[in-house]
Design a protein around this motif. Sequence first.
Motif, PDB file in Angstrom:
ATOM      1  N   GLY A 217      14.396-102.622   1.081  1.00 47.34           N
ATOM      2  CA  GLY A 217      15.503-102.825   1.987  1.00 47.34           C
ATOM      3  C   GLY A 217      16.790-102.249   1.457  1.00 47.34           C
ATOM      4  O   GLY A 217      16.686-101.026   1.458  1.00 47.34           O
ATOM      5  N   ASN A 218      17.771-103.000   1.674  1.00 52.29           N
ATOM      6  CA  ASN A 218      19.040-102.651   1.472  1.00 52.29           C
ATOM      7  C   ASN A 218      19.621-102.749   0.038  1.00 52.29           C
ATOM      8  O   ASN A 218      20.650-102.572  -0.605  1.00 52.29           O
ATOM      9  CB  ASN A 218      20.195-103.079   2.158  1.00 52.29           C
ATOM     10  N   THR A 219      18.527-103.363  -0.882  1.00 50.63           N
ATOM     11  CA  THR A 219      18.822-103.479  -2.237  1.00 50.63           C
ATOM     12  C   THR A 219      18.029-102.856  -3.471  1.00 50.63           C
ATOM     13  O   THR A 219      16.830-102.785  -3.195  1.00 50.63           O
ATOM     14  CB  THR A 219      18.683-105.053  -2.603  1.00 50.63           C
ATOM     15  N   LEU A 220      18.780-102.218  -4.327  1.00 48.47           N
ATOM     16  CA  LEU A 220      17.979-101.900  -5.589  1.00 48.47           C
ATOM     17  C   LEU A 220      18.337-102.889  -6.679  1.00 48.47           C
ATOM     18  O   LEU A 220      19.368-103.438  -6.852  1.00 48.47           O
ATOM     19  CB  LEU A 220      18.733-100.541  -6.192  1.00 48.47           C
ATOM     20  N   THR A 221      17.299-103.264  -7.444  1.00 46.07           N
ATOM     21  CA  THR A 221      17.415-104.187  -8.271  1.00 46.07           C
ATOM     22  C   THR A 221      17.142-103.751  -9.827  1.00 46.07           C
ATOM     23  O   THR A 221      16.107-102.910 -10.006  1.00 46.07           O
ATOM     24  CB  THR A 221      16.435-105.326  -8.345  1.00 46.07           C
ATOM     25  N   ALA A 222      17.931-103.777 -10.850  1.00 47.81           N
ATOM     26  CA  ALA A 222      17.711-103.194 -11.901  1.00 47.81           C
ATOM     27  C   ALA A 222      17.305-104.502 -12.845  1.00 47.81           C
ATOM     28  O   ALA A 222      18.214-105.501 -13.044  1.00 47.81           O
ATOM     29  CB  ALA A 222      19.039-102.782 -12.654  1.00 47.81           C
ATOM     30  N   THR A 223      16.358-104.462 -13.469  1.00 43.51           N
ATOM     31  CA  THR A 223      15.836-105.642 -14.318  1.00 43.51           C
ATOM     32  C   THR A 223      15.818-105.086 -15.950  1.00 43.51           C
ATOM     33  O   THR A 223      15.420-104.006 -16.205  1.00 43.51           O
ATOM     34  CB  THR A 223      14.442-106.097 -13.822  1.00 43.51           C
ATOM     35  N   CYS A 224      16.368-105.876 -16.833  1.00 42.25           N
ATOM     36  CA  CYS A 224      16.751-105.511 -18.299  1.00 42.25           C
ATOM     37  C   CYS A 224      15.553-106.071 -19.150  1.00 42.25           C
ATOM     38  O   CYS A 224      15.061-107.123 -18.906  1.00 42.25           O
ATOM     39  CB  CYS A 224      17.931-106.190 -18.894  1.00 42.25           C
ATOM     40  N   ARG A 239      18.130-111.644 -15.807  1.00 45.04           N
ATOM     41  CA  ARG A 239      18.428-110.253 -16.453  1.00 45.04           C
ATOM     42  C   ARG A 239      18.285-109.407 -15.309  1.00 45.04           C
ATOM     43  O   ARG A 239      17.574-108.095 -15.490  1.00 45.04           O
ATOM     44  CB  ARG A 239      17.322-110.010 -17.678  1.00 45.04           C
ATOM     45  N   GLU A 240      18.965-109.467 -14.293  1.00 44.90           N
ATOM     46  CA  GLU A 240      19.007-108.819 -12.900  1.00 44.90           C
ATOM     47  C   GLU A 240      20.436-108.179 -12.614  1.00 44.90           C
ATOM     48  O   GLU A 240      21.332-109.290 -12.689  1.00 44.90           O
ATOM     49  CB  GLU A 240      18.155-109.156 -11.994  1.00 44.90           C
ATOM     50  N   SER A 241      20.471-107.087 -12.084  1.00 49.36           N
ATOM     51  CA  SER A 241      21.566-106.594 -11.329  1.00 49.36           C
ATOM     52  C   SER A 241      21.149-105.996  -9.984  1.00 49.36           C
ATOM     53  O   SER A 241      20.523-105.136 -10.183  1.00 49.36           O
ATOM     54  CB  SER A 241      22.685-105.738 -12.184  1.00 49.36           C
ATOM     55  N   THR A 242      22.223-106.059  -8.910  1.00 48.08           N
ATOM     56  CA  THR A 242      21.519-105.539  -7.728  1.00 48.08           C
ATOM     57  C   THR A 242      22.782-104.612  -7.226  1.00 48.08           C
ATOM     58  O   THR A 242      23.932-104.874  -7.489  1.00 48.08           O
ATOM     59  CB  THR A 242      21.255-106.653  -6.769  1.00 48.08           C
TER      60      THR A 242
END
Length: 1002
Positions: A217-224, A239-242
């Motif tokens: 959708g409108n979100t990119l999730t970066a998971t460490c 451990r996520e940043s959006t």
Amino acid sequence: MKTKVKLSFHLILTLALWLVAAQGAWAVTETRTVTFYMDGGASSNTSVQDDWTLVSSGKTIYWSNNDPSNNKITCKSDKKTTTFRANVIECKGVIEFPNLEGTVKSVALTNFRFYDSDMQMYIGLDKSNTSTLLHLQGITNDYDFPSNNTYDYSNSATFEGSVAVSASNPLKIMFSSARDDASGDFSFKDGIIAITYDVEVEDTSDPGHTFTFSASGNTLTATCNQTSQYHNCNLGTSRESTLTLTANDASFDNQRHSATLNLTDFSAETGITDIKTTYSYTNSATSESSGTAPNLIGDYTVTVTIIINSDNAHPYMLTTNFSILAGYNVNNSYSQFSLSKSSALEGEEVTITYTQLMDEILEGLTLTGATSGNNIAYTQSGNTYTITMPAEDVNLNATITYPLNENNITQSGDTYTIKNADGWNYFCRRMEVDGGVDGFNGKTVVLAGNITVTTMAGSADHPFKGTFDGDCKTLTFNYTANKANCAPFHITNGATIRNLHVTGQIEGGIWLYNSGLVGSANGNLTIDNCRVSTLISSTFSGTAFNGGFVGLLSSHYDQCHITGCVFDGLIYNSEYSGTTYGCGGFVGCFSQYGYAILEDCLFIHGQYDNNNGKCELWWGNENDKNSTFLHRSNDYGEGTLKNCFYVGTRGLKQGSPAVESTTAPTNFAHLGAPTNHCFMQTYGRLIVFNNKYYTPTYGDMVETYDFRGVKSYNIEYDDKPLGIPDITTQLRVPLLRYKRTFTNGKPVTVMMPFNFTKSAFKKSGSSDGLTGHFYEFKGIHLDPQTSKWTAEMGEPDNPETTTMTANTPYLYVPDEEPEYWYIYNDGDGVNIFTEGYDGGNKVTPYDGTADFAWNKWDFKGTYQPRYWSDSENPEEIGKVYGFAGNTKDVDGQIVLAGDFVRAKSGAKIRPTSCYLMWAGSEPSNARALTRGAAATEELPQSITVKLISASGETTAIGTLDTKTGEVTFDSEAWYTLDGVRLSGKPSTKGIYINNGKKIVIK
Ligand SMILES: [Zn+2]
């Protein structure tokens, strides 16, 4: 060989690092130094473990030899000596470092004794293999330190290189000698052995995040997913940043509305800075896509493609929808109020901020619904007002008063009067804040006194639109340019400026379109009766577009009128001569279709001084250099120049050259009342300015250049004649116009200063030759029976081809009414000369066939205006006849139109006209005409004119106006072919003359 070893070692090290990394532990190289203090234990830095072993920082020195019980390390702390007993050669002693692991880079030894001679010391692994040894510092191929025969502790040595050592293959200090009896004493006194070596150690630093990404959708999730035990992940338990794509609905405000990403926060959280984004906006209705955010009402889908860390193979796409809606506006026309947004959706807050711009007072503010008329509630905090936008536009109405300081400026109705510089500044400021005056549109601003100012009036947003009346006062304007179009009136739109003298200094610098009066004019511009004496400088090398009265003229067609104005300032370069060009004495630049109409204007070329900062422009009589009145660039702009004169121009000639004189021309007294232009007066083609008189070089024959610089000469026949001076050497004239009002069928007397055929003259607006008829003077006859005097005028035998003689009077009967005649001769022009006559008058004397000896008459033309009065040519009064244009009462007698009538005091005649004068001498015959005043009594009151065609027939009879030299024919008058006037239309058969034509009565 050495280099090869190094390479091999590094390869091994690299492989080892890879291995460690693959196992999840990171290795780094650390350089360490261990120092053994060879001081007999005096410092306690190096301790004795046993008779063969010393320890320093956990590293050991071991003394290995073939007879350990006799060969030990001897420490004497009182003497600070450490000695390896006894003979290092004889006991085959080796100093080992058994628990030192790593890569040895250097070994430094100080304050040791190596006695006696012929021995060598090595440091490394195998003294017989130099590739395993360190070399002496600075000498790459010397691996041994030699003994010497001294017994003190003066030796120091440093070995360098790169040797990997371990417990199984330890670093050694080794000795050798070619001589079996070498004593081999090796001992330190307060010395050291310092070993520098690299060791591989495990890296315990935090390796940072490792991310996997997912888009939805409108979100990119970066998971460490970093697994290092040393990683301290600050992204919480998830451990996520959006990264989120946001696009809000907006109200239509002509602005583009972009989607946004929270890139700053995302980068701060993740440490990722290499993020490339590409947006695409798709209109839902049309499916059209664009990389540019939309500004029109509609529904949109925005997609952003994200590339992280230049990983082009793995783009992530986010998408969201938004709309631009119509929204509602706050209608505000006050420059004091600003809005937080130009439109808003229902329910959105709009903040309105009031800013005082001068000393005005905000008396009240009302906000009403544009449709409903309802009052809109607002909250006020100081100068801010906040509303919640209703579902309709909102009208903002304020009551603002502008107090006037009557010492500076006063107002009476629509008229403002400026009294001083503060008043001018108020005028400028009031316009700039648009304080309810709309650029003074419809208002008149009067200058009550001479003032000096440094403020420009009007601007692009708030141009001056009113009337400025200088009341013949002087405005001194000094300004250093900081933008284009610097002038007292910076920007105007539909302005009128009159009766104003401007002077002062404009330092133009590199700025363009500067001017003494108006910087840039839109719409109508009217400048009447103004004088500009301003010094306008430039440092610009190129086309500066500076103008005496107007910098840039945007008005189209005939919307710019400049009348009765003088430029006696100076446009110059303040640094170099010959670099600035593209300036105009009156107008510096035109927009396309710009048009200026100049009348009664004067350009006086000022004084340059190349040595004192008033350097000359780049001259040239071309359109692209500098122009006397109107500078045109790119062929933009046209204009007319009527009665415009210049003195001493060096730019493109426009208008007419004038002669400057401190004395009035001879005809000055006859020119009557002047037209007053405040700073100068015009009397027809005569301009009086600053106590000097300006007249065209050739008087009524005016040399003229049009706006393109095309030259012509124009003989002006009007009621303010200057006369045509003697031209005694031939003057080549490319194009000559004879401007005189002609009436079909109404004869005029005419004399031209050049030879011509009738067909060589063309009618205005046509290439057709002149028609009508020219007549020569044939004589005067008196009919003794009727006592009628008749002047006979005969047409040449070949009217079309006969050359009319220069400087000879003719009668001309037009059969059309052209505005003027012109002679061009296919560009060859015509030679003007007035040589060979006396006093400006040409004489065609009577041919001598007089009925009486005293009946002598001259038909005279003149290039000078000629007057008859008690003081001028009084002796000719009574002898001179001009054509009577109309039937009139002269001294109680009716003089019929169509006759020559005797001139009285007050009569006059214009240049290029002719008159008839009795030239008789003293009578000697029986009629005994008495000379003097009485003699003229014998002359007829009027003389009938008879026109005789080329075929010998009388064709017309008329009269000539004594003042105008124009002939008219009385349509009611009937004549016989002999020229006898009848009482009315004849009833007897025959041929008669009526209204200039032959009529047959049957
Ligand atoms: Zn992490």
